[in-house]
Design a protein around this motif. Structure first.
Motif: not given
Length: 291
Positions: A56, A59, A64, A69, A73
């Protein structure tokens, strides 16, 4: 002259701004790389919550960013799979692990772990299906008043080491409750048979005793209950296990996390005998075998 001064000033300002922008971009890039590296290290150490925080953070340094990401995920999916597995939501857990396994350009470590987890969950689901089948059979025998045969069927579960794992706790509790019901039913039948045998009325004796099928099941039952045991099975080291020893053993088993309330006296005797045979304490035996 003044025009020349303005040109020089403009160039200097532009260089300063460009230098700051370059320096800031370079620092941000280093922070991004550090966050990604730390995230991968956290995954390797199975510190998944920390890994999520690092990705995180990456990011935030590079908005993006596809790689950050993907890692985030994938890690979140794996954590969701672990939580679902602990909650015994096996189908949901498998879906999460499958998603982790199918992720490309992510963590190869998580792919490997998810692959193993998918195999584990498939095995658990297969065991659940088989255990439910056996439990259903034992339940039917109980409802037919074939208590001894029902206990024999339940022994197929209790003698299976996997059945004691946390994934099958619900089924294990159901099996314990059913065995308790069987033991109570056998005790009631035995009491009725004893009362009937002392009566002078042949008709009364016949109506109160066990049916032929129940008597056969009780006679043939080789599992763990106190109604069909030999004298040797009531002894440890050549001495009869007393009622006081059984009572104390129940307290020890309960304190160690065992389900002594659902155990028959013979179950307790077996635990005492096995602990003695293995030369370990009853507490150790309970923690290893009865939780």
């Amino acid at each position: 002259m003044k025009k020349w001064v303005w040109v020089v000033a403009t160039v200097v300002v532009a260089l300063l701004i460009g230098g700051y922008a370059y320096s800031n971009h370079h620092a941000t890039a280093k922070e991004y790389q550090a966050a990604m590296t730390n995230g991968r290290t956290a995954i390797q150490s199975k510190h998944y919550t920390q890994a999520e925080s690092y990705f995180q953070n990456a990011l935030k340094r590079r908005l993006n960013d596809e790689s950050a990401q993907t890692y985030l995920t994938q890690t979140q999916q794996f954590v969701s799979g672990e939580n679902a597995l602990d909650a015994r939501h096996f189908t949901t857990a498998r879906k999460h692990y499958e998603a982790v396994k199918a992720t490309t350009q992510g963590s190869s470590v998580l792919v490997t772990r998810a692959t193993a987890k998918v195999k584990q969950v498939k095995g658990i689901l297969a065991n659940v299906k088989e255990f439910k089948k056996i439990l259903t059979k034992a339940t039917g025998e109980n409802q037919a008043l074939n208590y001894g045969q029902s206990n024999t069927t339940l022994d197929e579960l209790f003698n299976n080491a996997k059945f004691r794992q946390k994934y099958y706790q619900n089924l294990y509790d159901q099996a314990l409750a059913l065995r308790k019901s069987n033991n109570a039913g056998q005790a009631a039948n035995t009491s009725s048979a004893t009362s009937a045998s002392s009566s002078s009325s042949t008709a009364s004796s016949s109506s109160a005793s066990l049916t032929s099928s129940e008597q056969a099941a009780a006679s043939n039952y080789s599992g763990s209950n106190e109604y069909t045991v030999t004298q040797k099975e009531k002894e440890v080291n050549g001495k009869v296990i007393t009622a006081a020893q059984i009572a104390n053993a129940r307290k020890t088993i309960s304190a160690a996390g065992g389900h002594s309330d659902a155990m028959s006296d013979q179950d307790v005797r077996v635990a005492i005998q096995q602990a003695s045979k293995q030369k370990i304490s009853l507490t150790q035996y309970t923690q290893q075998n009865l939780k």
